[in-house]
Structure formats: C-alpha cells, structure tokens
Design a protein around this motif. Sequence first.
Motif, PDB file in Angstrom:
ATOM      1  N   PHE A 109       2.242   1.713  -3.412  1.00 17.22           N
ATOM      2  CA  PHE A 109       1.217   2.221  -4.319  1.00 17.22           C
ATOM      3  C   PHE A 109       0.948   3.704  -4.057  1.00 17.22           C
ATOM      4  O   PHE A 109       0.766   4.482  -5.000  1.00 17.22           O
TER       5      PHE A 109
ATOM      6  N   GLU B  50       1.607   5.559  -7.884  1.00 17.59           N
ATOM      7  CA  GLU B  50       0.287   5.055  -8.238  1.00 17.59           C
ATOM      8  C   GLU B  50       0.262   4.551  -9.683  1.00 17.59           C
ATOM      9  O   GLU B  50      -0.184   5.251 -10.587  1.00 17.59           O
TER      10      GLU B  50
ATOM     11  N   ASP C 241       0.830  -1.199   0.000  1.00 19.55           N
ATOM     12  CA  ASP C 241       0.000   0.000   0.000  1.00 19.55           C
ATOM     13  C   ASP C 241       0.869   1.256   0.000  1.00 19.55           C
ATOM     14  O   ASP C 241       0.603   2.208  -0.733  1.00 19.55           O
TER      15      ASP C 241
ATOM     16  N   GLU D  60      -1.044  -1.153  -8.050  1.00 20.96           N
ATOM     17  CA  GLU D  60      -2.396  -1.370  -7.532  1.00 20.96           C
ATOM     18  C   GLU D  60      -2.792  -2.840  -7.668  1.00 20.96           C
ATOM     19  O   GLU D  60      -3.394  -3.424  -6.767  1.00 20.96           O
TER      20      GLU D  60
END
Length: 68
Positions: free
Chosen positions: A14, A18, A11, A23
Amino acid sequence: MPYNEEIMEADHKFQNEETVQNELALERLKLKFWDDQLKQNPGDKELQARVKYHRDEVVRLEGLVKLV
C-alpha cells in the motif's frame, strides 16, 4: 502488539502503491488480525474498539471500490 508478516507485506504494498484496493486489502487483514485477538480476549474494550474501527474502514473502502 506488532502485526504479522502478512499485514506488514500488505502495508508495504500500500505504501508503494496507494490505491483504494490495496488499502482495502490491508484493512481486511487488520480487521481479521484484531478480530482474532478479540476472540482470544473476549470483552477487552480496546480490542473491541479496534475491531469496530477496522470494520468501519472496510465498509467505507468497499463503498469507494464500488464507485470506481
């Protein structure tokens, strides 16, 4: 239920970068986490819903990765 360290790291990765690939990696880990929880608690409707949601997300993201 808190996620494990592996998911927290994915996480964080990410959030910093991004990308669809990051993801997808995160969603795969979440799917595995919730699937493992469901195996320990078969028949739990909330866990079944979480597994379905993350499975659908993995399928959607895999489709996006193939387009890239």
